[in-house]
Design an enzyme around this catalytic site. Structure first.
Site, PDB file in Angstrom:
ATOM      1  N   HIS A  92       0.880  -1.185   0.000  1.00  0.00           N
ATOM      2  CA  HIS A  92       0.000   0.000   0.000  1.00  0.00           C
ATOM      3  C   HIS A  92       0.913   1.229   0.000  1.00  0.00           C
ATOM      4  O   HIS A  92       1.703   1.417  -0.909  1.00  0.00           O
ATOM      5  CB  HIS A  92      -0.935  -0.125   1.214  1.00  0.00           C
ATOM      6  CG  HIS A  92      -2.049   0.857   1.279  1.00  0.00           C
ATOM      7  ND1 HIS A  92      -2.381   1.717   0.255  1.00  0.00           N
ATOM      8  CD2 HIS A  92      -2.961   1.127   2.275  1.00  0.00           C
ATOM      9  CE1 HIS A  92      -3.427   2.450   0.607  1.00  0.00           C
ATOM     10  NE2 HIS A  92      -3.789   2.112   1.829  1.00  0.00           N
ATOM     11  N   ASP A 146       2.932   5.775  -6.578  1.00  0.00           N
ATOM     12  CA  ASP A 146       4.183   5.638  -5.829  1.00  0.00           C
ATOM     13  C   ASP A 146       5.415   5.539  -6.708  1.00  0.00           C
ATOM     14  O   ASP A 146       6.537   5.591  -6.207  1.00  0.00           O
ATOM     15  CB  ASP A 146       4.106   4.393  -4.930  1.00  0.00           C
ATOM     16  CG  ASP A 146       3.148   4.596  -3.782  1.00  0.00           C
ATOM     17  OD1 ASP A 146       3.108   5.729  -3.272  1.00  0.00           O
ATOM     18  OD2 ASP A 146       2.434   3.652  -3.411  1.00  0.00           O
ATOM     19  N   HIS A 152      -2.108  -1.930  -9.859  1.00  0.00           N
ATOM     20  CA  HIS A 152      -3.083  -1.359  -8.939  1.00  0.00           C
ATOM     21  C   HIS A 152      -4.342  -2.207  -8.982  1.00  0.00           C
ATOM     22  O   HIS A 152      -4.702  -2.724 -10.036  1.00  0.00           O
ATOM     23  CB  HIS A 152      -3.420   0.086  -9.345  1.00  0.00           C
ATOM     24  CG  HIS A 152      -4.019   0.871  -8.236  1.00  0.00           C
ATOM     25  ND1 HIS A 152      -5.359   0.812  -7.933  1.00  0.00           N
ATOM     26  CD2 HIS A 152      -3.452   1.713  -7.335  1.00  0.00           C
ATOM     27  CE1 HIS A 152      -5.584   1.593  -6.895  1.00  0.00           C
ATOM     28  NE2 HIS A 152      -4.461   2.147  -6.510  1.00  0.00           N
TER      29      HIS A 152
HETATM   30  N1  CMC Z   1       5.130  -6.497 -10.467  1.00  0.00           N
HETATM   31  C1  CMC Z   1       5.035  -7.700 -11.069  1.00  0.00           C
HETATM   32  N2  CMC Z   1       3.892  -8.386 -11.189  1.00  0.00           N
HETATM   33  C2  CMC Z   1       2.795  -7.841 -10.662  1.00  0.00           C
HETATM   34  C3  CMC Z   1       2.808  -6.581 -10.029  1.00  0.00           C
HETATM   35  C4  CMC Z   1       4.038  -5.907  -9.938  1.00  0.00           C
HETATM   36  N3  CMC Z   1       4.121  -4.711  -9.365  1.00  0.00           N
HETATM   37  N4  CMC Z   1       1.563  -6.278  -9.600  1.00  0.00           N
HETATM   38  C5  CMC Z   1       0.798  -7.318  -9.947  1.00  0.00           C
HETATM   39  N5  CMC Z   1       1.537  -8.256 -10.602  1.00  0.00           N
HETATM   40  C6  CMC Z   1       1.052  -9.500 -11.203  1.00  0.00           C
HETATM   41  C7  CMC Z   1       0.784 -10.558 -10.150  1.00  0.00           C
HETATM   42  O1  CMC Z   1       1.928 -11.366  -9.923  1.00  0.00           O
HETATM   43  C8  CMC Z   1      -0.349 -11.330 -10.777  1.00  0.00           C
HETATM   44  O2  CMC Z   1       0.192 -12.136 -11.790  1.00  0.00           O
HETATM   45  P1  CMC Z   1      -0.433 -13.618 -12.049  1.00  0.00           P
HETATM   46  O3  CMC Z   1      -1.821 -13.364 -12.551  1.00  0.00           O
HETATM   47  O4  CMC Z   1       0.475 -14.224 -13.049  1.00  0.00           O
HETATM   48  O5  CMC Z   1      -0.416 -14.317 -10.721  1.00  0.00           O
HETATM   49  C9  CMC Z   1      -1.175 -10.240 -11.471  1.00  0.00           C
HETATM   50  O6  CMC Z   1      -0.222  -9.202 -11.800  1.00  0.00           O
HETATM   51  C10 CMC Z   1      -2.289  -9.656 -10.631  1.00  0.00           C
HETATM   52  O7  CMC Z   1      -1.719  -9.190  -9.396  1.00  0.00           O
HETATM   53  P2  CMC Z   1      -2.475  -9.209  -8.010  1.00  0.00           P
HETATM   54  O8  CMC Z   1      -1.479  -9.223  -6.918  1.00  0.00           O
HETATM   55  O9  CMC Z   1      -3.493 -10.318  -8.024  1.00  0.00           O
HETATM   56  O10 CMC Z   1      -3.255  -7.826  -8.072  1.00  0.00           O
HETATM   57  P3  CMC Z   1      -3.881  -7.067  -6.847  1.00  0.00           P
HETATM   58  O11 CMC Z   1      -4.948  -6.210  -7.392  1.00  0.00           O
HETATM   59  O12 CMC Z   1      -4.247  -8.008  -5.757  1.00  0.00           O
HETATM   60  O13 CMC Z   1      -2.664  -6.175  -6.294  1.00  0.00           O
HETATM   61  C11 CMC Z   1      -1.132  -4.421  -5.979  1.00  0.00           C
HETATM   62  C12 CMC Z   1      -2.503  -4.824  -6.538  1.00  0.00           C
HETATM   63  C13 CMC Z   1      -1.006  -2.896  -5.979  1.00  0.00           C
HETATM   64  C14 CMC Z   1      -1.017  -4.902  -4.518  1.00  0.00           C
HETATM   65  C15 CMC Z   1      -0.029  -5.057  -6.838  1.00  0.00           C
HETATM   66  O14 CMC Z   1      -0.130  -4.605  -8.180  1.00  0.00           O
HETATM   67  C16 CMC Z   1       1.369  -4.800  -6.299  1.00  0.00           C
HETATM   68  O15 CMC Z   1       1.838  -5.549  -5.431  1.00  0.00           O
HETATM   69  N6  CMC Z   1       2.077  -3.721  -6.794  1.00  0.00           N
HETATM   70  C17 CMC Z   1       3.365  -3.380  -6.266  1.00  0.00           C
HETATM   71  C18 CMC Z   1       3.214  -2.626  -4.966  1.00  0.00           C
HETATM   72  C19 CMC Z   1       2.743  -1.204  -5.216  1.00  0.00           C
HETATM   73  O16 CMC Z   1       3.250  -0.483  -6.062  1.00  0.00           O
HETATM   74  N7  CMC Z   1       1.760  -0.764  -4.395  1.00  0.00           N
HETATM   75  C20 CMC Z   1       1.239   0.573  -4.454  1.00  0.00           C
HETATM   76  C21 CMC Z   1      -0.192   0.621  -4.879  1.00  0.00           C
HETATM   77  S1  CMC Z   1      -0.696   2.292  -5.316  1.00  0.00           S
HETATM   78  C22 CMC Z   1      -0.650   3.156  -3.857  1.00  0.00           C
HETATM   79  C23 CMC Z   1      -1.657   2.720  -2.897  1.00  0.00           C
HETATM   80  O17 CMC Z   1      -2.862   2.734  -3.217  1.00  0.00           O
HETATM   81  O18 CMC Z   1      -1.264   2.400  -1.781  1.00  0.00           O
END
Ligand code: CMC
Length: 433
Positions: A268, A363, A307
Site C-alpha cells: 500500500h 508511488d 493497482h
Molecule cells: N510487479 C510484477 N507483477 C505484478 C505486479 C508488480 N508490481 N503487480 C501485480 N503483478 C502480477 C501478479 O503477480 C499477478 O500475476 P499472475 O496473474 O500471473 O499471478 C497479477 O499481476 C495480478 O496481481 P495481483 O497481486 O493479483 O493484483 P492485486 O490487485 O491483488 O494487487 C497491488 C494490486 C497494488 C497490490 C499489486 O499490483 C502490487 O503488489 N504492486 C506493487 C506494490 C505497489 O506499487 N503498491 C502501491 C499501490 S498504489 C498506492 C496505494 O494505493 O497504496
C-alpha cells in the site's frame, strides 16, 4: 414491472429467487434466503480482499480504473491539482463543495491554529530510539493523541467531531516534521502560522538558525500538488481500516492510527519507499533487463507498478512525473529518475506487464521527488499519511452518519475440524499442530 432485478435458479433445490438490483449491486443479505435445507445458514458470497464487494455507499471519490479517471466530489484530479491549494481540496473533500473565499479563510484559520502539539507529546516522541521507523512513530503518536483529547470519544457530537478533524489535519504535518527531526537529531522546529500548510511543513522540516524560514515557492507548490494527489482514493486498504475500526465507534485518533498502520504496508503506502530501494538496487539503466527478467520469473515485484483498481495509467503518476521536472530545476536532477523512466518504458512494452495491465501507480515517481527535496526514504509513507488524513477523516464522518452502516464483521467459510471431544494428554496418539 421493473426489470431491475436478478433471477437466480438454485440447481440444488430447483427453487427460483428474484433479488433486487440497486446502483448496479445486489444486497448480499438477499442471498441468505437461498438455502439447500431449512437448517442451512443461507448462501453468502466468498470474496477475499473485497475484489467485487461494495461495503458502503460513498459520495467522496470516484475512480474509473479502466479509463484512468480520478475525481474528488466530481472534480477531475487534474483540474484540482492545477488550480487549488491542498487546504482548498481538503475543504472540498470534507464539505462536498468548493469553498467560498470566506469559508476557506475560516477553514484555514481553524487548521492553522491547531498545529501545535502538546509538550508532553514531544516527550513521548523523544522516547523512541534515534533510528525508529517514522511510520512506527507516526502510528503510535497519532494513537497517543487520543489520550490528550478524551472528548474525542464523543463521536456523535458534531462540534466535537469537527474539532478533532481540525486537530488531526493540523497536527499530522507537525508530527511528521518532529519525527524527521528526531531521526536526524535536530531540535524540533515549531509551526509558523504565517505560512501555508505546505510552507509551514517545509519550515518545520528544514528551519535551522534563521529567524524566519522562507519556503521555496516551487517546492511549496510541488508539495501542495503531491498532497492534493494523495488526499483520498476511495476504499483502499487504509480507508477500509479506518471505516472498519471506526465502525466499532472508536475515536478518530485510534481509528486513524489503524488506518496509518495499514498504509505502512509495502503493498500500500509503503510502496514509495520500496520503489526507491528498488531503483537504488538496480543502480543503472543497463541492469534493467535483468531486473525485469527476475520480476517476470516471480522473484519480487516491480514496485510502484500495478493497482487493484487502475488497469490504465494512474492519473496521479502522470501529474507527479510532470511536477518532478519543476522540482529538479530547483534541487538538481535526481539521477534515479532516468532509471525510473527507462524502467517504465521497458515494462510498458513488455508482454508480461501488458497482459496483466500493469502501469505505473502514484508511488512510482513520488519518492523520486521527495528524495530530491531532501526527504529520507523512510519518511515517504509519512508524506503519504499526512494528506491522506483528510480522506480518512472524511470517510470516517461519512461512515458514522450513514444509517445503513453497522459494525464491520465479515463472515467466514469455516473449513476446520468438525466437532470432536477433548482428548487427555496421555491418550493423544498423533502430534497436535
Ligand atoms: N510487479 C510484477 N507483477 C505484478 C505486479 C508488480 N508490481 N503487480 C501485480 N503483478 C502480477 C501478479 O503477480 C499477478 O500475476 P499472475 O496473474 O500471473 O499471478 C497479477 O499481476 C495480478 O496481481 P495481483 O497481486 O493479483 O493484483 P492485486 O490487485 O491483488 O494487487 C497491488 C494490486 C497494488 C497490490 C499489486 O499490483 C502490487 O503488489 N504492486 C506493487 C506494490 C505497489 O506499487 N503498491 C502501491 C499501490 S498504489 C498506492 C496505494 O494505493 O497504496
Amino acid at each position: 414491472m421493473s426489470n431491475q432485478n436478478l433471477t437466480i435458479t438454485d440447481n440444488r433445490t430447483g427453487k427460483i429467487y428474484t433479488v433486487a438490483i440497486e446502483n448496479g449491486a445486489i444486497k448480499a443479505t438477499d442471498l441468505r434466503q437461498i438455502k439447500a435445507a431449512d437448517d442451512d445458514a443461507g448462501l453468502c458470497t466468498y470474496d477475499p480482499g473485497f475484489m467485487n464487494t461494495a461495503a458502503c455507499k460513498s459520495r467522496i471519490c470516484y475512480i474509473d480504473g479502466d479509463k484512468g479517471i480520478l475525481e474528488y466530489r466530481g472534480y477531475p484530479i487534474e483540474q484540482l491539482a492545477e488550480n487549488c491549494t491542498f487546504l482548498e481540496v481538503a475543504y472540498l473533500l470534507a464539505h462536498g463543495e468548493l469553498p467560498l473565499q470566506e469559508d476557506l479563510g475560516e477553514f484555514v484559520h481553524n487548521i492553522t491554529h491547531h498545529t501545535i502539539l502538546h509538550e508532553n507529546v514531544k516527550q513521548f516522541m523523544h522516547g523512541f530510539r534515534y533510528d525508529a521507523h517514522p511510520m512506527g512513530m507516526f502510528v503510535s503518536t497519532v494513537a497517543a493523541l487520543a489520550t490528550f483529547y478524551p472528548e474525542a470519544k464523543d463521536i456523535f457530537d458534531t462540534a466535537k467531531r469537527r474539532k478533532q478533524f481540525f486537530r488531526l489535519v493540523a497536527k499530522a504535518p507537525t508530527i511528521g516534521a518532529f519525527i524527521y527531526r528526531h531521526n536526524v537529531g535536530m531540535p524540533y522546529a515549531y509551526p509558523d502560522n504565517d505560512l501555508s500548510y505546505t510552507g509551514n511543513f517545509l519550515n518545520m522540516l528544514y528551519k535551522k538558525t534563521e529567524v524566519k524560514y522562507k519556503p521555496n515557492p516551487v517546492m511549496e507548490r510541488a508539495l501542495d500538488i503531491l498532497f492534493i494527489l494523495h488526499a483520498d482514493h476511495e476504499q483502499n486498504c487504509s480507508t477500509t481500516a479506518m471505516r472498519s475500526v471506526g465502525s466499532a465507534n472508536t475515536d478518530p485518533y485510534s481509528s486513524l492510527a489503524a488506518a496509518a498502520a495499514a498504509l505502512y504496508g509495502p503493498l500500500h503506502g509503503g510502496a514509495n519507499e520500496a520503489v526507491l530501494k528498488m531503483l537504488r538496487a538496480i543502480g543503472n539503466k543497463d541492469k534493467i533487463p535483468e531486473f525485469i527478467k527476475r520480476v517476470k520469473a516471480g522473484e519480487g515485484r516491480l514496485m510502484g507498478f500495478g493497482h487493484r483498481v487502475y488497469k490504465n495509467y494512474d492519473p496521479r503518476a502522470r501529474i507527479i512525473k510532470r511536477a518532478a521536472d519543476e522540482v529538479f530545476e530547483v534541487t538538481g536532477r535526481n539521477p534515479l529518475i532516468d532509471i525510473a523512466v527507462e524502467l517504465e518504458r521497458i515494462a510498458l512494452e513488455d508482454e508480461y506487464f501488458i497482459k496483466r495491465r500493469l502501469y505505473p501507480n502514484v508511488d512510482f515517481y513520488s519518492g523520486i521527488i521527495y528524495e530530491a527535496m531532501g526527504i529520507p526514504s523512510e519518511m515517504f509513507t509519512v508524506m503519504f499519511a499526512i494528506p491522506r488524513t483528510v480522506g480518512w477523516l472524511t470517510h470516517y464522518e461519512e461512515m458514522l452518519l450513514d444509517s445503513e452502516q453497522k459494525i464491520a464483521r465479515p463472515k467466514q467459510l469455516y473449513l476446520g475440524a468438525a466437532r470432536r471431544d477433548f482428548v487427555p494428554m496421555h491418550q493423544r496418539k498423533t502430534a497436535q499442530t
